[in-house]
Motif scaffolding. Structure first.
Motif, PDB file in Angstrom:
ATOM      1  N   ASN A 255       0.915  -1.255  -0.019  1.00 31.85           N
ATOM      2  CA  ASN A 255       0.008   0.107   0.058  1.00 31.85           C
ATOM      3  C   ASN A 255       0.737   1.336   0.048  1.00 31.85           C
ATOM      4  OD1 ASN A 255      -2.241  -1.626   0.120  1.00 31.85           O
ATOM      5  ND2 ASN A 255      -2.762  -1.399   2.323  1.00 31.85           N
ATOM      6  N   LEU A 256       2.067   1.292   0.748  1.00 32.17           N
ATOM      7  CA  LEU A 256       2.881   2.217   0.781  1.00 32.17           C
ATOM      8  C   LEU A 256       3.650   2.511  -0.552  1.00 32.17           C
ATOM      9  CD1 LEU A 256       4.413   1.890   4.449  1.00 32.17           C
ATOM     10  CD2 LEU A 256       2.836   3.849   3.643  1.00 32.17           C
TER      11      LEU A 256
ATOM     12  N   LEU B  54       6.576   2.987  -7.016  1.00 32.84           N
ATOM     13  CA  LEU B  54       7.527   2.186  -7.520  1.00 32.84           C
ATOM     14  C   LEU B  54       6.852   1.784  -8.981  1.00 32.84           C
ATOM     15  CD1 LEU B  54       9.224   0.031  -4.831  1.00 32.84           C
ATOM     16  CD2 LEU B  54      10.027   2.021  -5.973  1.00 32.84           C
ATOM     17  N   SER B  55       5.631   1.467  -8.794  1.00 35.39           N
ATOM     18  CA  SER B  55       4.989   1.118 -10.290  1.00 35.39           C
ATOM     19  C   SER B  55       5.407   1.966 -11.252  1.00 35.39           C
ATOM     20  CB  SER B  55       3.280   1.089  -9.985  1.00 35.39           C
ATOM     21  OG  SER B  55       2.993   0.220  -8.885  1.00 35.39           O
ATOM     22  N   PHE B  56       5.375   1.571 -12.471  1.00 34.62           N
ATOM     23  CA  PHE B  56       5.406   1.983 -13.945  1.00 34.62           C
ATOM     24  C   PHE B  56       6.679   2.736 -14.162  1.00 34.62           C
ATOM     25  CE2 PHE B  56       0.800   1.784 -12.934  1.00 34.62           C
ATOM     26  CZ  PHE B  56       0.336   1.088 -13.924  1.00 34.62           C
ATOM     27  N   LEU B  57       7.830   2.489 -13.280  1.00 33.98           N
ATOM     28  CA  LEU B  57       8.933   3.211 -13.453  1.00 33.98           C
ATOM     29  C   LEU B  57       9.795   2.508 -14.497  1.00 33.98           C
ATOM     30  CD1 LEU B  57      10.028   3.659  -9.882  1.00 33.98           C
ATOM     31  CD2 LEU B  57       9.091   5.384 -11.208  1.00 33.98           C
ATOM     32  N   GLU B  58      10.678   3.203 -15.180  1.00 33.85           N
ATOM     33  CA  GLU B  58      11.361   2.612 -16.378  1.00 33.85           C
ATOM     34  C   GLU B  58      12.659   1.838 -15.788  1.00 33.85           C
ATOM     35  OE1 GLU B  58      12.126   5.739 -19.106  1.00 33.85           O
ATOM     36  OE2 GLU B  58       9.804   6.013 -19.553  1.00 33.85           O
ATOM     37  N   LYS B  59      12.976   2.016 -14.705  1.00 34.27           N
ATOM     38  CA  LYS B  59      14.221   1.366 -14.109  1.00 34.27           C
ATOM     39  C   LYS B  59      14.003   0.873 -12.904  1.00 34.27           C
ATOM     40  CE  LYS B  59      17.797   4.439 -16.010  1.00 34.27           C
ATOM     41  NZ  LYS B  59      18.872   5.285 -15.997  1.00 34.27           N
ATOM     42  N   GLU B  60      14.720  -0.281 -12.437  1.00 33.18           N
ATOM     43  CA  GLU B  60      14.568  -0.832 -11.139  1.00 33.18           C
ATOM     44  C   GLU B  60      14.817   0.093 -10.283  1.00 33.18           C
ATOM     45  OE1 GLU B  60      15.730  -4.634 -10.883  1.00 33.18           O
ATOM     46  OE2 GLU B  60      14.676  -5.651 -12.269  1.00 33.18           O
ATOM     47  N   HIS B  61      14.249   0.203  -9.153  1.00 33.82           N
ATOM     48  CA  HIS B  61      14.477   1.084  -7.720  1.00 33.82           C
ATOM     49  C   HIS B  61      14.413   0.189  -6.826  1.00 33.82           C
ATOM     50  CE1 HIS B  61      14.179   5.246  -9.545  1.00 33.82           C
ATOM     51  NE2 HIS B  61      13.605   4.659 -10.660  1.00 33.82           N
ATOM     52  N   PHE B  62      15.519  -0.021  -5.921  1.00 39.56           N
ATOM     53  CA  PHE B  62      15.610  -0.586  -4.755  1.00 39.56           C
ATOM     54  C   PHE B  62      15.642   0.173  -3.720  1.00 39.56           C
ATOM     55  CE2 PHE B  62      17.829  -3.287  -1.216  1.00 39.56           C
ATOM     56  CZ  PHE B  62      17.117  -4.578  -1.698  1.00 39.56           C
ATOM     57  N   VAL B  63      14.589  -0.094  -2.784  1.00 39.30           N
ATOM     58  CA  VAL B  63      14.163   0.575  -1.417  1.00 39.30           C
ATOM     59  C   VAL B  63      14.263  -0.178  -0.218  1.00 39.30           C
ATOM     60  CG1 VAL B  63      13.010   2.361  -2.615  1.00 39.30           C
ATOM     61  CG2 VAL B  63      11.857   0.509  -1.525  1.00 39.30           C
TER      62      VAL B  63
ATOM     63  N   ASN C 287       5.752  -7.057 -14.484  1.00 40.63           N
ATOM     64  CA  ASN C 287       5.629  -8.504 -13.890  1.00 40.63           C
ATOM     65  C   ASN C 287       6.427  -8.790 -12.476  1.00 40.63           C
ATOM     66  OD1 ASN C 287       5.296 -11.330 -13.603  1.00 40.63           O
ATOM     67  ND2 ASN C 287       6.066 -11.777 -15.390  1.00 40.63           N
ATOM     68  N   PRO C 288       5.632  -9.083 -11.519  1.00 41.13           N
ATOM     69  CA  PRO C 288       6.417  -9.026 -10.126  1.00 41.13           C
ATOM     70  C   PRO C 288       6.799 -10.609  -9.836  1.00 41.13           C
ATOM     71  CG  PRO C 288       4.069  -9.293  -9.925  1.00 41.13           C
ATOM     72  CD  PRO C 288       4.508  -9.096 -11.293  1.00 41.13           C
TER      73      PRO C 288
ATOM     74  N   ILE D 241       8.453  -7.780  -4.399  1.00 39.03           N
ATOM     75  CA  ILE D 241       8.674  -7.035  -5.653  1.00 39.03           C
ATOM     76  C   ILE D 241       7.683  -6.438  -6.343  1.00 39.03           C
ATOM     77  CG2 ILE D 241       9.334  -7.881  -7.975  1.00 39.03           C
ATOM     78  CD1 ILE D 241      10.718 -10.289  -6.807  1.00 39.03           C
ATOM     79  N   ILE D 242       7.611  -5.248  -6.677  1.00 37.09           N
ATOM     80  CA  ILE D 242       6.296  -4.384  -6.948  1.00 37.09           C
ATOM     81  C   ILE D 242       6.267  -4.589  -8.639  1.00 37.09           C
ATOM     82  CG2 ILE D 242       5.433  -2.217  -6.953  1.00 37.09           C
ATOM     83  CD1 ILE D 242       5.483  -3.648  -4.344  1.00 37.09           C
ATOM     84  N   GLY D 243       5.000  -4.905  -9.113  1.00 37.15           N
ATOM     85  CA  GLY D 243       4.566  -4.892 -10.632  1.00 37.15           C
ATOM     86  C   GLY D 243       3.967  -3.701 -10.719  1.00 37.15           C
ATOM     87  N   ASN D 244       3.235  -3.549 -12.051  1.00 42.60           N
ATOM     88  CA  ASN D 244       2.467  -2.316 -12.257  1.00 42.60           C
ATOM     89  C   ASN D 244       1.525  -2.069 -11.479  1.00 42.60           C
ATOM     90  OD1 ASN D 244       4.373  -1.555 -14.151  1.00 42.60           O
ATOM     91  ND2 ASN D 244       3.094  -2.170 -16.009  1.00 42.60           N
ATOM     92  N   LYS D 245       0.824  -3.310 -11.127  1.00 41.45           N
ATOM     93  CA  LYS D 245      -0.634  -3.003 -10.241  1.00 41.45           C
ATOM     94  C   LYS D 245      -0.548  -4.079  -9.095  1.00 41.45           C
ATOM     95  CE  LYS D 245      -3.477  -1.403 -14.140  1.00 41.45           C
ATOM     96  NZ  LYS D 245      -4.645  -1.272 -14.609  1.00 41.45           N
ATOM     97  N   ASP D 246       0.243  -5.057  -9.095  1.00 42.45           N
ATOM     98  CA  ASP D 246       0.515  -5.773  -7.871  1.00 42.45           C
ATOM     99  C   ASP D 246       1.876  -6.272  -7.461  1.00 42.45           C
ATOM    100  OD1 ASP D 246       1.368  -6.951 -10.209  1.00 42.45           O
ATOM    101  OD2 ASP D 246       0.016  -8.860 -10.285  1.00 42.45           O
TER     102      ASP D 246
END
Length: 229
Positions: free
Chosen positions: A115-116, A121-130, A183-184, A213-218
């Motif tokens: 939820n946070l 993180l969704s729809f980003l063009e590069k992988e972001h690690f947090v 795709n997560p 692992i965050i996908g576009n919607k899940d």
């Protein structure tokens, strides 16, 4: 000629600034801390002596809290600049105290994390690690950005992952990164890096609770998938 004594006129080992840098704030007396705020003394007093007079005159720190700039200037050697500095420091301390008392968000499930982070993180063009830094009650201390790029051992090094956690005295962490493809599903590299960080956490004493692992919607929780060793 008027001559203002300053902290620099004291022997080096007695100067509050040098003492603070060497031993930390807990080694400082209240007068020494106050002297660092006052910075300079008066014609007859060093900054430390002036700080002691201020504490004696007001009755201690708890009474300084209630004094206005005008009331502080009633003390000999305290002009408008010093009074403003003291007043500003007291107010800043009050705001920090209030900020620490604010209700922190508690993480109870992977869904809470999703939820946070889905919007972030969704729809980003590069992988972001947090990483989410947590206290002993699983309350969020902060969310820290670690790296941008393809997830690998070279980019996500335990040294960088644990640096903010150690700095903020975190009890536990939750890892998270996005898949630009949307795709997560975890890759072998995702699982490999996760368990490498988890092993490092056991040595350091900071538990890794999950990796999302965050996908576009899940999202997918690696812990729920049974990928934690």
């Amino acid at each position: 000629m008027e001559y203002n004594l300053t902290i620099k006129d004291l022997p080096k080992e007695e100067r509050p600034r040098e003492k603070l840098c060497k031993f930390g704030t807990k080694a400082m007396s209240t007068a020494e801390l106050l002297a660092l705020i006052i910075r300079t003394g008066s014609q007859s007093d060093t900054a430390i002596e002036l700080a002691n007079k201020l504490l004696t005159h007001t009755g201690g720190l708890k009474f300084i809290n209630n004094l206005s700039v005008e009331e502080l200037q009633e003390i000999k050697g305290i002009g408008v600049a010093k009074a403003a500095q003291i007043n500003a420091t007291v107010e800043l301390g009050r705001r920090i105290r209030l900020a620490n008392q604010e209700t922190k968000e508690v993480i109870t499930s992977p869904q809470d994390v999703a939820n946070l982070l889905l919007a972030k993180l969704s729809f980003l063009e590069k992988e972001h690690f947090v990483v989410l830094l947590l206290n002993t009650k699983n309350e969020i201390i902060s969310i820290e950005d670690i790296s941008v790029g393809s997830l690998s051992n070279s980019i996500v090094h335990p040294r960088e992952v644990f640096k903010p956690a150690i700095k903020r005295s975190s009890a536990a962490m939750i890892l998270a990164h996005n898949h630009p493809s949307g795709n997560p599903e975890p890759s072998n590299e995702d699982i490999k890096v996760t368990n490498r960080i988890k092993r490092a956490g056991k040595i350091i004493g900071i538990e890794i609770l999950d990796h999302l692992i965050i996908g576009n919607k899940d999202y997918i929780s690696l812990k729920e998938r049974g990928h934690f060793k």
